[in-house]
Each structure stands twice: as structure tokens, then as C-alpha cells.
Design an enzyme around this catalytic site. Structure first.
Site, short mmCIF file in Angstrom:
data_model
loop_
_atom_site.label_atom_id
_atom_site.label_comp_id
_atom_site.label_asym_id
_atom_site.label_seq_id
_atom_site.Cartn_x
_atom_site.Cartn_y
_atom_site.Cartn_z
N ARG A 161 0.83 -1.23 0.00
CA ARG A 161 0.00 0.00 0.00
C ARG A 161 0.86 1.27 0.00
O ARG A 161 0.46 2.30 0.54
CB ARG A 161 -0.93 0.05 1.22
CG ARG A 161 -1.94 -1.06 1.31
CD ARG A 161 -2.98 -0.98 0.20
NE ARG A 161 -4.15 -1.76 0.52
CZ ARG A 161 -4.28 -3.08 0.31
NH1 ARG A 161 -3.29 -3.74 -0.24
NH2 ARG A 161 -5.40 -3.71 0.62
N SER A 233 -10.74 -1.04 3.55
CA SER A 233 -9.91 -1.19 4.75
C SER A 233 -9.57 0.20 5.28
O SER A 233 -8.98 1.00 4.56
CB SER A 233 -8.59 -1.88 4.42
OG SER A 233 -8.82 -3.14 3.87
N GLU A 329 -5.10 3.55 6.65
CA GLU A 329 -4.78 3.39 5.24
C GLU A 329 -5.49 4.50 4.46
O GLU A 329 -5.01 4.98 3.43
CB GLU A 329 -5.26 2.02 4.74
CG GLU A 329 -4.57 1.60 3.45
CD GLU A 329 -5.49 0.96 2.43
OE1 GLU A 329 -5.24 1.14 1.24
OE2 GLU A 329 -6.48 0.31 2.83
N1 EPU Z 1 -10.21 -11.25 10.52
C1 EPU Z 1 -10.85 -11.34 11.72
N2 EPU Z 1 -11.83 -10.44 12.01
C2 EPU Z 1 -12.21 -9.49 11.12
C3 EPU Z 1 -11.54 -9.39 9.90
C4 EPU Z 1 -10.53 -10.30 9.61
O1 EPU Z 1 -10.54 -12.19 12.54
O2 EPU Z 1 -13.12 -8.74 11.44
C5 EPU Z 1 -9.19 -12.27 10.18
C6 EPU Z 1 -9.77 -13.24 9.16
O3 EPU Z 1 -10.44 -14.29 9.76
C7 EPU Z 1 -8.57 -13.71 8.40
C8 EPU Z 1 -7.64 -12.52 8.46
O4 EPU Z 1 -8.11 -11.69 9.52
O5 EPU Z 1 -7.96 -14.78 9.07
C9 EPU Z 1 -7.57 -11.77 7.15
O6 EPU Z 1 -8.83 -11.27 6.78
P1 EPU Z 1 -9.17 -10.93 5.25
O7 EPU Z 1 -8.87 -12.10 4.40
O8 EPU Z 1 -10.55 -10.39 5.20
O9 EPU Z 1 -8.10 -9.86 4.84
P2 EPU Z 1 -7.52 -8.55 5.54
O10 EPU Z 1 -6.09 -8.79 5.87
O11 EPU Z 1 -8.41 -8.15 6.65
C10 EPU Z 1 -6.59 -7.51 3.33
C11 EPU Z 1 -6.70 -6.21 2.56
C12 EPU Z 1 -8.04 -6.15 1.84
C13 EPU Z 1 -8.14 -7.34 0.90
C14 EPU Z 1 -7.98 -8.64 1.71
C15 EPU Z 1 -7.92 -9.88 0.84
C16 EPU Z 1 -5.38 -4.58 3.77
C17 EPU Z 1 -5.38 -3.35 4.61
N3 EPU Z 1 -6.58 -5.08 3.45
O12 EPU Z 1 -7.60 -7.49 4.34
O13 EPU Z 1 -8.07 -4.95 1.08
O14 EPU Z 1 -9.37 -7.36 0.20
O15 EPU Z 1 -6.73 -8.60 2.45
O16 EPU Z 1 -6.70 -9.98 0.21
O17 EPU Z 1 -4.31 -5.06 3.40
C18 EPU Z 1 -8.79 -2.68 1.00
O18 EPU Z 1 -7.61 -2.38 0.90
O19 EPU Z 1 -9.71 -1.82 1.03
C19 EPU Z 1 -9.15 -4.09 1.15
C20 EPU Z 1 -10.41 -4.49 1.37
#
Ligand code: EPU
Length: 334
Positions: A161, A233, A329
Site C-alpha cells: 500500500r 480497509s 490506510e
Molecule cells: N479477521 C478477523 N476479524 C475481522 C476481519 C478479519 O478475525 O473482522 C481475520 C480473518 O479471519 C482472516 C484474516 O483476519 O484470518 C484476514 O482477513 P481478510 O482475508 O478479510 O483480509 P484482511 O487482511 O483483513 C486484506 C486487505 C483487503 C483485501 C484482503 C484480501 C489490507 C489493509 N486489506 O484485508 O483490502 O481485500 O486482504 O486480500 O491489506 C482494502 O484495501 O480496502 C481491502 C479491502
């Protein structure tokens, strides 16, 4: 070119902030942008679809918005194509175009709100792919002197990012076009666990099925900004020391993690926020989304200050509970 004074920004930010800009300039060509930059310009802010910013007040300056829209194949080789795309093209329309044409590389980034120019500034990423993986070069105009500069991928200083346009050159250049290198050979990226399973459930590993799977997963977790104001995010996933990670893991063995440079671990901010008790909670009209705690939402009528207050409270709580510093972010615009 469209120039409006005292311009409402409600339709130009996905958080749904009802604020105004002193002047809004929507330019259709690089030439029009150059004309604007040679005239008097006070404070300047460049926006795309406004899907990654939070207006804290009315903006007392000029907002520039690219409406440069074209998709040109500039080189067609047996294995790959180079495609130059105007910065005002809707990101997901571009992804749909790549899938229709069988050009691989962008399909994992389906359904991300925003425009092509911002995707290169933000280095958008999801489901195991990042914009930087397919960007060949970025064409941009200097706000200061109107000179045009083409940045090769290595010059953009891409990271998670991050880019030179968010750091050293923040507010100094307006992106007018991005050239992508896309593969004509099948090259699916299914490393993100849930994606592989979802694609399998849809049938063959095709670009269309990857695009559909990503769209479905996103829809399940992420709120539609047309229904509930948000900017995706709100926080970046923090990168912490292995030592701190082990300390947290001794109490929470189930903590998810991502790979990071040696000595560090990246952990999901959404998980930290959920464990801090904030998932689905509200503070006035600002709330934490009930299906993905990384997303803050406007329940209706929230101001930038309401959202910021919630974000600051969450940052303090996560710091207190886990000793982890969250960083926004989303860009705050004063
Ligand atoms: N998780 C939780 N609780 C929550 C949310 C997530 O426990 O409320 C846990 C999930 O269970 C999972 C892990 O966190 O084990 C990761 O969650 P997720 O796959 O939803 O991905 P993220 O790391 O929360 C990132 C990006 C997203 C992108 C997803 C998928 C960032 C800041 N965000 O989210 O990007 O869609 O990975 O690759 O890196 C965005 O930038 O707007 C965005 C949505």
C-alpha cells in the site's frame, strides 16, 4: 473539461461525507490538465473515485479529477501485451476488459472500487495480487511546473500500500496514464486460501471464475459503499516484530499472520480490532462493520470527525491491549 465552484463532494467520496470543494476541475485530456496547472492554483488535491479518503472539512482549494478514459494496447507479443490506460478509467471496468480479452494479471483485483490512476498511487492489493505486479510504468504531470514524467515500475518505490506518490512525491504529481504488462499465458494466482476453494466450487480455473470468486468473497465481507458509506480497509495491516508476534501468539494461538521480511510478521488489523471487542460496535453515527472489522462505516450523517474519533479510539484500544500501533490506510483530508 468541467469546472465547478463551491462543488458538492457527496458523489465524489465513498464515505458519503457531505462536504464541498472551493473548486472542482474534471479534465478529459492531459492537455486540459496542463492548461489548468498554468493558471492560478492554490491548494490542490487530486482524487480518483474518492474511495480511499476521508474529508474532515470542506476543502478550500482545487480538486483535480481525471476523466481521461482510454484503453490502448501499445504492444502485442506472443506471450504478453502492454496496455496503456487513462487514469480516469474505472478500475473494475479495466479488470473486466482484461478478462474479456484473456490478458492475465488483474483478475484477483476484481471489484475494487476506484480508478486506474489511484490504483497506481495506492498500489491496491487483494487476494494475493498487487497492482505493482502488473504495472510497467506510470505517466504523471508535475503540479509545480507542468512537466511530464514517466516513472518506471522500479522508480515508483512500491511496497505494501505504498508508492513514491504517497511519500516523497505526495501531492506533487497527477497521474494521467498507467501502462500494464499482462500475460497471454494462463497464470492463475490462487495462493489466498479461500479463493482456491471458491474457484473450485465454481468449476474450472478460468479468469472468469477467479473474477467471479473474488467478487463473491468481497460481497460477503465488504459493505457496498452505495448502501453504507465506507472506504474499504480503514487501517493497514501492521507489520510487527517476531518477538511481539510470539508474545501475542502465546495468549492467542489462533492469530492469523502473513509473511513479511525476516524478523517481522504482518498480522490482520481486522483480527486485532475484533479481539478488542469493536466488531459491529458504534460510536455515534460511525461504526465498525459487522462482517469485517477492518472497515469503518458511516451509518448515516456521520462527519469526518465522527469517523476519526472512532478510528482514534480503536487505535488506542488496540495499542493498550496488544501493544500494536495501527495506522490509517485511508487518507485524511483537512
Ligand atoms: N479477521 C478477523 N476479524 C475481522 C476481519 C478479519 O478475525 O473482522 C481475520 C480473518 O479471519 C482472516 C484474516 O483476519 O484470518 C484476514 O482477513 P481478510 O482475508 O478479510 O483480509 P484482511 O487482511 O483483513 C486484506 C486487505 C483487503 C483485501 C484482503 C484480501 C489490507 C489493509 N486489506 O484485508 O483490502 O481485500 O486482504 O486480500 O491489506 C482494502 O484495501 O480496502 C481491502 C479491502
Amino acid at each position: 473539461m468541467k469546472i465547478t465552484e463551491n462543488s458538492p463532494l457527496l458523489r465524489h467520496n465513498t464515505f458519503g461525507m457531505d462536504v464541498k470543494a472551493a473548486r472542482m476541475v474534471e479534465f478529459d485530456t492531459e492537455q486540459e490538465l496542463l492548461e489548468i496547472l498554468t493558471g492560478p492554483c492554490d491548494r490542490v488535491l487530486t482524487i480518483g473515485a474518492g474511495s480511499n479518503l476521508l474529508f474532515l472539512n470542506d476543502f478550500c482549494g482545487t480538486i483535480l479529477h481525471s476523466c481521461i478514459k482510454y484503453i490502448d494496447v501499445v504492444s502485442d507479443e506472443p506471450d504478453a501485451v502492454l496496455v496503456r490506460v487513462g487514469s480516469g478509467v474505472n478500475w473494475d471496468s479495466f479488470v473486466a476488459w482484461t478478462v474479456r480479452n484473456g490478458f492475465w494479471g488483474a483478475e484477483n483485483l476484481s471489484s475494487i472500487p476506484g480508478e486506474v490512476g489511484a490504483s497506481a498511487v495506492q498500489n491496491i492489493g487483494a487476494y494475493g495480487a498487487e497492482a505493482k505486479d502488473i504495472i510497467k510504468e506510470v505517466r504523471a504531470v508535475s503540479i509545480e511546473d507542468g512537466s511530464v514524467r514517466v516513472f518506471r515500475n522500479e522508480e515508483c518505490q512500491y511496497g505494501y500500500r505504498q508508492s513514491i506518490f504517497k511519500n516523497e512525491l505526495k501531492g506533487k504529481y497527477v497521474v494521467t496514464a498507467v501502462t500494464y504488462c499482462l500475460s497471454k499465458k494462463e497464470s492463475p494466482k490462487l495462493g489466498y486460501g479461500a479463493l482456491q476453494e471458491r474457484v473450485k466450487s465454481l468449476g474450472a480455473v478460468t479468469q472468469s471464475n477467479i473474477r467471479l470468486a473474488v467478487a463473491q468473497i468481497r460481497k460477503e465481507k465488504l459493505p457496498d459503499p452505495a448502501v453504507l458509506g465506507n472506504a474499504g480497509s480503514f487501517f493497514m495491516n501492521p507489520v510487527i516484530s517476531t518477538e511481539l508476534f510470539e508474545r501475542i501468539r502465546s495468549e492467542y494461538p489462533e492469530i492469523p499472520s502473513y509473511v513479511a521480511p525476516q524478523g517481522f510478521v504482518k498480522i490482520p488489523a481486522g483480527w486485532l480490532i475484533e479481539k478488542s471487542g469493536w466488531k459491529g460496535q458504534s460510536l455515534g453515527p460511525a461504526a465498525v462493520h459487522d462482517r469485517q472489522a477492518l472497515v469503518l462505516v458511516n451509518r448515516g450523517g456521520a462527519t469526518g470527525a465522527d469517523i476519526k474519533k472512532l478510528a482514534d479510539t480503536i487505535i488506542a484500544d488496540v495499542k493498550r491491549k496488544f501493544d500494536v500501533q495501527l495506522c490509517a490506510e485511508v487518507n485524511y483530508i483537512e
